[in-house]
Design an enzyme around this catalytic site. Structure first.
Site, PDB file in Angstrom:
ATOM      1  CG  HIS A 293      -3.862  -1.119  -1.686  1.00  0.00           C
ATOM      2  ND1 HIS A 293      -4.215   0.273  -1.701  1.00  0.00           N
ATOM      3  CD2 HIS A 293      -3.935  -1.406  -0.429  1.00  0.00           C
ATOM      4  CE1 HIS A 293      -4.320   0.952  -0.499  1.00  0.00           C
ATOM      5  NE2 HIS A 293      -4.121  -0.326   0.259  1.00  0.00           N
TER       6      HIS A 293
ATOM      7  CB  SER B 108      -1.054   0.058   1.063  1.00  0.00           C
ATOM      8  OG  SER B 108      -0.395  -0.039   2.397  1.00  0.00           O
TER       9      SER B 108
ATOM     10  CE  LYS C 203      -7.470   0.077   0.503  1.00  0.00           C
ATOM     11  NZ  LYS C 203      -8.146  -0.422   1.623  1.00  0.00           N
TER      12      LYS C 203
END
Length: 401
Positions: A215, A187, A246
Protein backbone atom coordinates in the site's frame (compact mmCIF):
# COMPACT_ATOMS: atom_id res chain seq x y z
CA UNK A 1 -20.89 -35.78 7.06
CA UNK A 2 -23.49 -33.17 7.99
CA UNK A 3 -22.74 -29.54 7.24
CA UNK A 4 -25.19 -28.30 9.85
CA UNK A 5 -22.30 -26.85 11.83
CA UNK A 6 -21.64 -24.52 8.91
CA UNK A 7 -25.26 -23.36 8.90
CA UNK A 8 -25.08 -22.68 12.64
CA UNK A 9 -21.91 -20.63 12.32
CA UNK A 10 -23.25 -18.67 9.34
CA UNK A 11 -26.47 -17.92 11.19
CA UNK A 12 -24.45 -16.63 14.13
CA UNK A 13 -22.40 -14.42 11.81
CA UNK A 14 -25.53 -13.06 10.16
CA UNK A 15 -27.00 -12.19 13.56
CA UNK A 16 -23.80 -10.33 14.47
CA UNK A 17 -23.74 -8.45 11.14
CA UNK A 18 -20.42 -10.09 10.32
CA UNK A 19 -21.34 -12.40 7.42
CA UNK A 20 -19.55 -11.61 4.18
CA UNK A 21 -21.26 -11.74 0.79
CA UNK A 22 -20.08 -11.29 -2.80
CA UNK A 23 -21.61 -8.49 -4.86
CA UNK A 24 -21.27 -7.89 -8.57
CA UNK A 25 -19.76 -4.54 -9.45
CA UNK A 26 -18.37 -3.48 -12.81
CA UNK A 27 -15.98 -0.66 -13.58
CA UNK A 28 -17.69 2.03 -15.60
CA UNK A 29 -15.66 2.34 -18.82
CA UNK A 30 -16.63 5.99 -19.06
CA UNK A 31 -15.64 6.78 -15.51
CA UNK A 32 -11.82 6.83 -15.81
CA UNK A 33 -11.61 4.14 -13.14
CA UNK A 34 -13.38 6.15 -10.46
CA UNK A 35 -16.93 4.91 -11.06
CA UNK A 36 -18.63 1.55 -10.64
CA UNK A 37 -21.74 0.12 -12.25
CA UNK A 38 -23.89 -1.94 -9.91
CA UNK A 39 -26.84 -4.05 -10.98
CA UNK A 40 -30.14 -3.02 -9.40
CA UNK A 41 -32.37 -5.85 -10.59
CA UNK A 42 -35.06 -5.28 -13.16
CA UNK A 43 -34.51 -1.52 -13.06
CA UNK A 44 -31.06 -1.86 -14.62
CA UNK A 45 -27.91 -0.49 -13.02
CA UNK A 46 -26.68 2.50 -11.08
CA UNK A 47 -23.38 4.35 -11.07
CA UNK A 48 -21.42 4.72 -7.84
CA UNK A 49 -18.38 6.82 -6.99
CA UNK A 50 -15.73 4.23 -6.05
CA UNK A 51 -14.18 5.11 -2.68
CA UNK A 52 -13.15 1.56 -1.78
CA UNK A 53 -10.77 0.24 -4.44
CA UNK A 54 -6.97 0.29 -4.20
CA UNK A 55 -6.49 1.88 -7.63
CA UNK A 56 -4.50 4.65 -5.99
CA UNK A 57 -2.90 6.17 -9.09
CA UNK A 58 -5.92 5.68 -11.35
CA UNK A 59 -4.03 3.31 -13.65
CA UNK A 60 -6.52 0.43 -13.74
CA UNK A 61 -7.83 0.41 -17.27
CA UNK A 62 -5.22 2.88 -18.57
CA UNK A 63 -5.30 2.64 -22.40
CA UNK A 64 -1.51 2.29 -22.75
CA UNK A 65 -1.51 -0.63 -20.32
CA UNK A 66 -4.45 -2.24 -22.10
CA UNK A 67 -2.69 -1.85 -25.47
CA UNK A 68 0.52 -3.42 -24.13
CA UNK A 69 -1.52 -6.36 -22.88
CA UNK A 70 -3.39 -6.65 -26.17
CA UNK A 71 -0.19 -6.80 -28.20
CA UNK A 72 1.33 -9.37 -25.86
CA UNK A 73 -1.86 -11.41 -25.94
CA UNK A 74 -1.62 -11.73 -29.71
CA UNK A 75 2.00 -12.91 -29.58
CA UNK A 76 2.25 -14.69 -26.23
CA UNK A 77 -1.16 -16.33 -25.93
CA UNK A 78 -3.65 -16.37 -23.11
CA UNK A 79 -1.70 -18.33 -20.53
CA UNK A 80 1.79 -19.40 -19.52
CA UNK A 81 0.90 -23.09 -19.63
CA UNK A 82 3.12 -24.20 -16.76
CA UNK A 83 5.10 -23.00 -13.76
CA UNK A 84 8.11 -20.81 -14.40
CA UNK A 85 10.46 -23.67 -13.53
CA UNK A 86 8.90 -25.91 -16.18
CA UNK A 87 8.01 -24.13 -19.44
CA UNK A 88 6.15 -21.04 -18.24
CA UNK A 89 9.06 -18.61 -17.95
CA UNK A 90 8.32 -16.25 -20.84
CA UNK A 91 11.10 -13.69 -21.55
CA UNK A 92 8.84 -10.84 -20.42
CA UNK A 93 9.26 -12.05 -16.82
CA UNK A 94 12.98 -11.40 -16.99
CA UNK A 95 12.38 -7.98 -18.55
CA UNK A 96 10.04 -6.99 -15.73
CA UNK A 97 12.34 -8.36 -13.03
CA UNK A 98 15.30 -6.40 -14.39
CA UNK A 99 13.19 -3.24 -14.53
CA UNK A 100 11.85 -3.73 -10.98
CA UNK A 101 15.32 -4.40 -9.56
CA UNK A 102 16.66 -1.23 -11.21
CA UNK A 103 13.67 0.79 -9.96
CA UNK A 104 14.19 -0.48 -6.41
CA UNK A 105 17.99 -0.21 -6.50
CA UNK A 106 18.34 -3.90 -5.57
CA UNK A 107 20.50 -6.66 -7.04
CA UNK A 108 17.60 -8.75 -8.29
CA UNK A 109 13.83 -9.23 -8.23
CA UNK A 110 11.35 -12.07 -8.54
CA UNK A 111 7.74 -11.90 -9.74
CA UNK A 112 4.98 -13.74 -7.87
CA UNK A 113 1.33 -14.27 -8.80
CA UNK A 114 0.00 -11.95 -6.08
CA UNK A 115 0.88 -10.39 -2.74
CA UNK A 116 -0.62 -13.17 -0.66
CA UNK A 117 1.50 -15.80 -2.41
CA UNK A 118 4.59 -13.62 -2.21
CA UNK A 119 4.30 -13.12 1.54
CA UNK A 120 3.38 -16.74 2.22
CA UNK A 121 6.15 -18.00 -0.04
CA UNK A 122 8.94 -15.71 1.14
CA UNK A 123 8.35 -16.02 4.88
CA UNK A 124 8.01 -19.80 4.76
CA UNK A 125 11.17 -19.97 2.64
CA UNK A 126 13.43 -17.88 4.90
CA UNK A 127 12.15 -19.01 8.33
CA UNK A 128 11.46 -22.40 9.87
CA UNK A 129 11.51 -24.43 13.06
CA UNK A 130 13.90 -22.94 15.59
CA UNK A 131 13.51 -19.44 14.13
CA UNK A 132 11.44 -16.50 15.40
CA UNK A 133 9.40 -14.14 13.24
CA UNK A 134 8.48 -10.79 14.83
CA UNK A 135 5.30 -9.38 13.33
CA UNK A 136 3.27 -6.23 13.99
CA UNK A 137 -0.18 -7.10 15.33
CA UNK A 138 -1.82 -5.19 12.49
CA UNK A 139 0.14 -6.81 9.67
CA UNK A 140 -1.80 -8.19 6.73
CA UNK A 141 -3.28 -11.69 6.99
CA UNK A 142 -0.92 -12.97 4.30
CA UNK A 143 2.02 -12.22 6.60
CA UNK A 144 0.35 -14.06 9.46
CA UNK A 145 -0.37 -17.07 7.26
CA UNK A 146 3.18 -17.09 5.93
CA UNK A 147 4.49 -17.28 9.49
CA UNK A 148 2.12 -20.16 10.29
CA UNK A 149 3.30 -22.03 7.18
CA UNK A 150 6.94 -21.49 8.13
CA UNK A 151 6.51 -23.29 11.47
CA UNK A 152 8.73 -20.65 13.06
CA UNK A 153 7.71 -19.14 16.38
CA UNK A 154 5.23 -16.33 15.76
CA UNK A 155 6.12 -13.39 18.01
CA UNK A 156 3.62 -10.53 17.73
CA UNK A 157 4.48 -7.05 18.97
CA UNK A 158 2.01 -4.28 19.75
CA UNK A 159 1.26 -2.05 16.80
CA UNK A 160 4.26 0.18 16.06
CA UNK A 161 5.50 -0.29 19.65
CA UNK A 162 9.27 -0.41 19.32
CA UNK A 163 9.91 -0.87 23.04
CA UNK A 164 7.71 -3.95 23.03
CA UNK A 165 9.55 -5.25 19.97
CA UNK A 166 12.91 -4.64 21.64
CA UNK A 167 11.81 -6.61 24.70
CA UNK A 168 10.67 -9.50 22.52
CA UNK A 169 13.90 -9.47 20.50
CA UNK A 170 15.83 -9.63 23.75
CA UNK A 171 13.65 -12.50 24.98
CA UNK A 172 14.20 -14.49 21.78
CA UNK A 173 17.79 -13.43 21.10
CA UNK A 174 18.96 -17.04 21.03
CA UNK A 175 16.61 -18.06 18.21
CA UNK A 176 18.45 -19.67 15.31
CA UNK A 177 17.37 -16.91 12.92
CA UNK A 178 15.26 -13.80 13.53
CA UNK A 179 13.01 -12.09 10.97
CA UNK A 180 11.18 -8.80 11.57
CA UNK A 181 8.33 -8.25 9.13
CA UNK A 182 6.01 -5.26 8.79
CA UNK A 183 3.64 -3.53 6.45
CA UNK A 184 5.02 -0.15 5.36
CA UNK A 185 1.52 1.36 5.26
CA UNK A 186 -1.09 -0.62 7.17
CA UNK A 187 -3.98 -1.57 4.95
CA UNK A 188 -6.89 -0.91 7.31
CA UNK A 189 -5.58 2.14 9.20
CA UNK A 190 -3.45 3.92 6.62
CA UNK A 191 -0.67 4.72 9.11
CA UNK A 192 3.04 4.03 8.61
CA UNK A 193 5.52 1.71 10.25
CA UNK A 194 8.52 3.35 11.99
CA UNK A 195 10.91 1.97 9.40
CA UNK A 196 14.10 3.63 10.63
CA UNK A 197 13.59 2.35 14.18
CA UNK A 198 12.85 -1.12 12.82
CA UNK A 199 16.01 -1.04 10.74
CA UNK A 200 18.07 -0.02 13.79
CA UNK A 201 16.60 -2.84 15.89
CA UNK A 202 17.22 -5.29 13.07
CA UNK A 203 20.89 -4.29 12.99
CA UNK A 204 21.26 -4.35 16.79
CA UNK A 205 19.84 -7.85 17.16
CA UNK A 206 21.25 -9.42 13.99
CA UNK A 207 17.82 -9.98 12.47
CA UNK A 208 16.53 -9.84 8.90
CA UNK A 209 14.02 -7.14 8.00
CA UNK A 210 11.19 -7.64 5.50
CA UNK A 211 8.92 -4.75 4.47
CA UNK A 212 5.61 -5.17 2.63
CA UNK A 213 5.10 -2.11 0.38
CA UNK A 214 1.72 -3.25 -0.99
CA UNK A 215 0.00 0.00 0.00
CA UNK A 216 2.99 2.32 -0.39
CA UNK A 217 4.68 1.15 -3.59
CA UNK A 218 4.04 3.66 -6.36
CA UNK A 219 3.00 6.36 -3.88
CA UNK A 220 6.16 7.41 -2.03
CA UNK A 221 9.64 8.25 -3.23
CA UNK A 222 10.70 10.36 -6.22
CA UNK A 223 9.77 7.61 -8.66
CA UNK A 224 7.22 5.77 -6.54
CA UNK A 225 9.75 3.31 -5.12
CA UNK A 226 7.90 3.21 -1.81
CA UNK A 227 8.18 4.24 1.80
CA UNK A 228 11.56 2.57 2.40
CA UNK A 229 13.17 4.83 -0.20
CA UNK A 230 11.30 7.89 1.07
CA UNK A 231 12.47 7.15 4.63
CA UNK A 232 16.07 6.60 3.53
CA UNK A 233 16.27 3.01 4.79
CA UNK A 234 16.20 1.20 1.44
CA UNK A 235 19.65 -0.30 1.90
CA UNK A 236 18.88 -1.50 5.45
CA UNK A 237 15.97 -3.71 4.36
CA UNK A 238 16.80 -7.30 3.43
CA UNK A 239 13.54 -8.23 1.71
CA UNK A 240 11.40 -5.74 -0.20
CA UNK A 241 7.95 -6.91 -1.23
CA UNK A 242 5.25 -5.06 -3.14
CA UNK A 243 2.25 -5.60 -5.38
CA UNK A 244 1.14 -4.61 -8.87
CA UNK A 245 -2.57 -4.85 -8.04
CA UNK A 246 -2.98 -1.53 -6.25
CA UNK A 247 -1.12 1.62 -7.35
CA UNK A 248 -0.05 -0.17 -10.55
CA UNK A 249 -3.63 -1.01 -11.50
CA UNK A 250 -2.82 -4.51 -12.80
CA UNK A 251 -2.01 -7.73 -10.90
CA UNK A 252 0.92 -9.64 -9.44
CA UNK A 253 3.66 -8.99 -6.89
CA UNK A 254 7.41 -8.57 -6.64
CA UNK A 255 10.17 -9.39 -4.17
CA UNK A 256 13.52 -7.58 -4.33
CA UNK A 257 16.81 -8.11 -2.57
CA UNK A 258 20.24 -9.64 -3.04
CA UNK A 259 21.14 -12.15 -5.74
CA UNK A 260 21.44 -14.74 -2.97
CA UNK A 261 17.92 -14.07 -1.71
CA UNK A 262 16.34 -14.38 -5.15
CA UNK A 263 18.33 -17.51 -5.92
CA UNK A 264 17.12 -18.99 -2.60
CA UNK A 265 13.48 -18.14 -3.33
CA UNK A 266 13.61 -19.74 -6.78
CA UNK A 267 14.60 -22.94 -4.99
CA UNK A 268 12.49 -22.67 -1.83
CA UNK A 269 9.36 -20.54 -2.36
CA UNK A 270 6.64 -23.14 -2.82
CA UNK A 271 3.96 -20.81 -4.27
CA UNK A 272 6.41 -19.91 -7.05
CA UNK A 273 7.60 -23.47 -7.65
CA UNK A 274 4.18 -25.14 -7.67
CA UNK A 275 1.98 -22.54 -9.38
CA UNK A 276 1.40 -21.87 -13.04
CA UNK A 277 3.09 -18.63 -14.07
CA UNK A 278 1.12 -15.45 -14.66
CA UNK A 279 -0.12 -14.93 -18.24
CA UNK A 280 2.65 -13.17 -20.23
CA UNK A 281 0.17 -10.54 -21.45
CA UNK A 282 -0.51 -9.52 -17.86
CA UNK A 283 3.22 -9.20 -17.14
CA UNK A 284 3.57 -7.00 -20.23
CA UNK A 285 0.85 -4.76 -18.82
CA UNK A 286 2.74 -4.46 -15.53
CA UNK A 287 5.90 -3.49 -17.43
CA UNK A 288 4.04 -0.61 -19.07
CA UNK A 289 2.48 0.36 -15.75
CA UNK A 290 5.93 0.52 -14.12
CA UNK A 291 6.94 3.02 -16.78
CA UNK A 292 3.89 5.18 -16.04
CA UNK A 293 4.45 5.00 -12.27
CA UNK A 294 7.97 6.36 -12.70
CA UNK A 295 7.16 9.12 -15.19
CA UNK A 296 3.67 10.46 -14.41
CA UNK A 297 4.54 12.23 -11.16
CA UNK A 298 1.35 14.29 -11.25
CA UNK A 299 -0.61 11.25 -10.15
CA UNK A 300 1.21 11.08 -6.80
CA UNK A 301 0.95 14.82 -6.34
CA UNK A 302 -2.78 14.87 -7.03
CA UNK A 303 -3.42 11.90 -4.77
CA UNK A 304 -1.47 13.48 -1.90
CA UNK A 305 -3.46 16.70 -2.14
CA UNK A 306 -6.76 14.83 -2.30
CA UNK A 307 -5.84 12.82 0.80
CA UNK A 308 -5.10 15.97 2.80
CA UNK A 309 -8.39 17.54 1.71
CA UNK A 310 -10.52 14.47 2.44
CA UNK A 311 -8.94 13.56 5.78
CA UNK A 312 -8.93 17.10 7.19
CA UNK A 313 -12.58 17.68 6.22
CA UNK A 314 -13.70 14.54 8.08
CA UNK A 315 -11.61 15.35 11.15
CA UNK A 316 -12.77 18.98 11.24
CA UNK A 317 -16.33 17.64 11.31
CA UNK A 318 -15.46 15.76 14.50
CA UNK A 319 -15.41 12.30 12.92
CA UNK A 320 -12.95 9.57 13.95
CA UNK A 321 -10.93 9.55 10.74
CA UNK A 322 -7.44 8.05 10.87
CA UNK A 323 -4.31 10.16 10.86
CA UNK A 324 -1.49 9.93 8.33
CA UNK A 325 -0.78 10.92 4.74
CA UNK A 326 -1.73 7.78 2.84
CA UNK A 327 -4.78 7.48 0.54
CA UNK A 328 -6.30 5.02 3.05
CA UNK A 329 -8.62 6.92 5.38
CA UNK A 330 -10.60 4.83 7.88
CA UNK A 331 -13.76 6.20 9.48
CA UNK A 332 -14.03 4.30 12.78
CA UNK A 333 -17.66 3.60 13.73
CA UNK A 334 -17.28 0.84 16.34
CA UNK A 335 -20.08 -1.67 15.90
CA UNK A 336 -20.69 -3.93 12.91
CA UNK A 337 -24.29 -2.82 12.50
CA UNK A 338 -23.30 0.85 12.52
CA UNK A 339 -20.68 0.29 9.85
CA UNK A 340 -23.11 -1.63 7.64
CA UNK A 341 -25.75 1.06 8.14
CA UNK A 342 -23.41 3.85 7.03
CA UNK A 343 -22.16 1.80 4.08
CA UNK A 344 -25.74 1.21 2.91
CA UNK A 345 -26.65 4.87 3.41
CA UNK A 346 -23.68 5.97 1.32
CA UNK A 347 -24.56 3.52 -1.44
CA UNK A 348 -28.08 4.94 -1.52
CA UNK A 349 -26.49 8.33 -2.22
CA UNK A 350 -24.17 7.08 -4.94
CA UNK A 351 -20.98 6.18 -3.05
CA UNK A 352 -19.36 2.73 -2.94
CA UNK A 353 -17.70 2.55 0.48
CA UNK A 354 -17.42 -0.90 2.02
CA UNK A 355 -17.83 -1.70 5.72
CA UNK A 356 -14.79 -3.46 7.21
CA UNK A 357 -15.53 -5.66 10.23
CA UNK A 358 -13.77 -8.12 12.53
CA UNK A 359 -11.77 -10.29 12.15
CA UNK A 360 -10.21 -8.08 9.47
CA UNK A 361 -9.99 -5.33 12.11
CA UNK A 362 -10.03 -5.62 15.95
CA UNK A 363 -13.34 -6.04 17.76
CA UNK A 364 -15.11 -2.76 18.38
CA UNK A 365 -13.37 -0.95 15.52
CA UNK A 366 -15.66 -1.69 12.57
CA UNK A 367 -15.23 1.04 10.02
CA UNK A 368 -15.69 2.40 6.55
CA UNK A 369 -12.33 2.18 4.80
CA UNK A 370 -12.13 4.97 2.27
CA UNK A 371 -9.34 4.75 -0.28
CA UNK A 372 -8.74 7.54 -2.73
CA UNK A 373 -7.48 7.60 -6.29
CA UNK A 374 -5.71 10.12 -8.47
CA UNK A 375 -8.70 9.67 -10.78
CA UNK A 376 -11.01 11.43 -8.30
CA UNK A 377 -11.64 15.12 -8.89
CA UNK A 378 -11.62 17.64 -6.03
CA UNK A 379 -15.29 18.38 -6.73
CA UNK A 380 -16.24 14.71 -6.42
CA UNK A 381 -14.40 14.35 -3.13
CA UNK A 382 -15.81 17.60 -1.71
CA UNK A 383 -19.35 16.47 -2.50
CA UNK A 384 -18.64 12.98 -1.14
CA UNK A 385 -17.35 14.36 2.17
CA UNK A 386 -20.63 16.24 2.74
CA UNK A 387 -22.62 13.05 2.18
CA UNK A 388 -20.30 11.03 4.45
CA UNK A 389 -20.54 13.52 7.30
CA UNK A 390 -24.31 13.51 7.06
CA UNK A 391 -24.51 9.69 7.02
CA UNK A 392 -22.09 9.34 9.96
CA UNK A 393 -23.99 11.85 12.08
CA UNK A 394 -27.25 10.09 11.39
CA UNK A 395 -25.66 6.83 12.59
CA UNK A 396 -24.40 8.52 15.75
CA UNK A 397 -27.64 10.27 16.59
CA UNK A 398 -30.18 7.87 15.16
CA UNK A 399 -31.64 10.42 12.79
CA UNK A 400 -31.12 13.76 11.04
CA UNK A 401 -28.91 16.37 12.65
Amino acid sequence: MSLRWMDDELERRAAEASERKLRDRLRDPGGSGRLLQQETGSSGSTRLLDLSSNDYLGLAGHPAIAEAMREALLTGGTGAGASRLVTGNHPVFGQLEEAVAAWQGCDAALIFANGYMANAGVISAVAGRGDAVFSDRLNHASITDGIVLSRAEHVRYRHNDMEHLRALLEKHKHARRKLIVTDAVFSMDGDQAPLRELAELKREYGAMLMVDEAHSGGLYGQFGEGLCRAAGVQDMVDIHMGTFSKAFGVYGAYVCGSHTLIRWLVNKARPLIYSTALPPCLVAGVLKSLELVQTEHWRREQLSGSGRLFRSALREAGLAAGEGDSPIIPLILGGNAEALHVSTALEDEGIAAVAIRPPTVPEGTARIRFSLSAAHSREELTDAVKIIIRAARRAEGGGEC
